[in-house]
Design a protein around this motif. Structure first.
Motif, PDB file in Angstrom:
ATOM      1  N   VAL A  92       0.858  -1.175   0.000  1.00  0.00           N
ATOM      2  CA  VAL A  92       0.000   0.000   0.000  1.00  0.00           C
ATOM      3  C   VAL A  92       0.902   1.234   0.000  1.00  0.00           C
ATOM      4  O   VAL A  92       1.809   1.352   0.824  1.00  0.00           O
ATOM      5  CB  VAL A  92      -0.932   0.024   1.235  1.00  0.00           C
ATOM      6  CG1 VAL A  92      -1.791   1.273   1.243  1.00  0.00           C
ATOM      7  CG2 VAL A  92      -1.783  -1.237   1.291  1.00  0.00           C
TER       8      VAL A  92
ATOM      9  N   ASN B 137       1.129   5.741  -0.724  1.00  0.00           N
ATOM     10  CA  ASN B 137       0.336   6.968  -0.732  1.00  0.00           C
ATOM     11  C   ASN B 137       0.464   7.630  -2.098  1.00  0.00           C
ATOM     12  O   ASN B 137       1.113   7.091  -2.994  1.00  0.00           O
ATOM     13  CB  ASN B 137       0.733   7.900   0.418  1.00  0.00           C
ATOM     14  CG  ASN B 137       2.174   8.362   0.343  1.00  0.00           C
ATOM     15  OD1 ASN B 137       2.858   8.192  -0.657  1.00  0.00           O
ATOM     16  ND2 ASN B 137       2.641   8.958   1.432  1.00  0.00           N
TER      17      ASN B 137
ATOM     18  N   MET C 186      -3.481   4.783  -0.958  1.00  0.00           N
ATOM     19  CA  MET C 186      -4.290   5.313   0.140  1.00  0.00           C
ATOM     20  C   MET C 186      -3.747   6.683   0.508  1.00  0.00           C
ATOM     21  O   MET C 186      -2.541   6.916   0.432  1.00  0.00           O
ATOM     22  CB  MET C 186      -4.182   4.351   1.319  1.00  0.00           C
ATOM     23  CG  MET C 186      -4.969   4.733   2.508  1.00  0.00           C
ATOM     24  SD  MET C 186      -4.763   3.433   3.751  1.00  0.00           S
ATOM     25  CE  MET C 186      -5.468   4.269   5.113  1.00  0.00           C
ATOM     26  N   SER C 187      -4.608   7.581   0.905  1.00  0.00           N
ATOM     27  CA  SER C 187      -4.129   8.914   1.269  1.00  0.00           C
ATOM     28  C   SER C 187      -3.523   8.887   2.675  1.00  0.00           C
ATOM     29  O   SER C 187      -3.895   8.071   3.509  1.00  0.00           O
ATOM     30  CB  SER C 187      -5.264   9.936   1.197  1.00  0.00           C
ATOM     31  OG  SER C 187      -6.254   9.620   2.138  1.00  0.00           O
TER      32      SER C 187
ATOM     33  N   LYS D 251     -11.481   3.285   1.064  1.00  0.00           N
ATOM     34  CA  LYS D 251     -10.333   4.176   1.286  1.00  0.00           C
ATOM     35  C   LYS D 251      -9.142   3.788   0.416  1.00  0.00           C
ATOM     36  O   LYS D 251      -8.191   4.544   0.296  1.00  0.00           O
ATOM     37  CB  LYS D 251      -9.900   4.142   2.759  1.00  0.00           C
ATOM     38  CG  LYS D 251     -10.964   4.574   3.730  1.00  0.00           C
ATOM     39  CD  LYS D 251     -11.202   6.045   3.644  1.00  0.00           C
ATOM     40  CE  LYS D 251     -12.211   6.449   4.698  1.00  0.00           C
ATOM     41  NZ  LYS D 251     -12.898   7.662   4.391  1.00  0.00           N
ATOM     42  N   LEU D 252      -9.193   2.588  -0.187  1.00  0.00           N
ATOM     43  CA  LEU D 252      -8.106   2.106  -1.029  1.00  0.00           C
ATOM     44  C   LEU D 252      -8.478   2.198  -2.498  1.00  0.00           C
ATOM     45  O   LEU D 252      -9.623   1.955  -2.870  1.00  0.00           O
ATOM     46  CB  LEU D 252      -7.778   0.645  -0.713  1.00  0.00           C
ATOM     47  CG  LEU D 252      -7.219   0.347   0.664  1.00  0.00           C
ATOM     48  CD1 LEU D 252      -7.087  -1.145   0.861  1.00  0.00           C
ATOM     49  CD2 LEU D 252      -5.892   1.021   0.866  1.00  0.00           C
TER      50      LEU D 252
END
Length: 170
Positions: free
Chosen positions: A59, A61, A151-152, A105-106
């Protein structure tokens, strides 16, 4: 003679009973069984991902900084993914901070992570006997897994979120 005839009739009844019990399916049941599977079952699954392949998926950003990896998918009784447990930071599972986020969210991405360096992330360099060789990884369009998730946030922001512990939900 009577006993021989009785044994012969009994044997015929036992052996013949199994054969008489077998019959062909009625036409409506055979037609119903044929409609259970689509004609081309392969096409019905094209573009899907395997949950087992999502485990361990990296994951990142938006700045292409690695945040962690997916440790678990939490599924409700209807099969819907309610949350994704992501291990933030750590090394080989040590010192990881697990967080649970909703699946929305992803954003799953099916192309390699873009870097600012001259080489691409799809290229790896291996040194063997002093000579450098370049190996390019080509991904199949339907290899059942995305390349990574985005993801942020950054590691510090995500480590500030409450830690997910399985024992809290027992």
């Amino acid at each position: 003679m009577k006993s021989f005839l009785a044994v012969a009739l009994l044997g015929t009844a036992v052996i013949g009973g199994a054969a008489f019990a077998q019959s062909t399916q009625p036409a409506d049941r055979a037609a119903q069984a044929a409609t259970v599977q689509p004609a081309d079952a392969k096409m019905a699954l094209k573009g899907n991902w395997r949950a087992s392949k999502l485990m361990g998926l990296n994951v990142y950003n938006e700045a292409n900084e690695k945040l962690g990896d997916i440790n678990e998918l939490l599924v409700d009784k209807s099969g819907k993914i309610n949350a994704v447990v992501i291990g933030i930071g750590g090394f080989l599972g040590m010192g990881e901070h697990d967080i649970a986020v909703s699946i929305d969210k992803l954003k799953f991405v099916e192309e390699p992570v873009r870097t600012n360096s001259a080489s691409t992330s799809a290229t790896s360099r291996d040194t063997t006997t002093g000579a450098a060789s370049t190996t390019t990884t080509t991904r199949n369009a339907n290899d059942w897994v995305p390349d990574h998730a985005v993801m942020s946030g950054n590691k510090e922001q995500l480590k500030a979120l409450p830690q997910f512990k399985y024992s809290d939900y027992n």
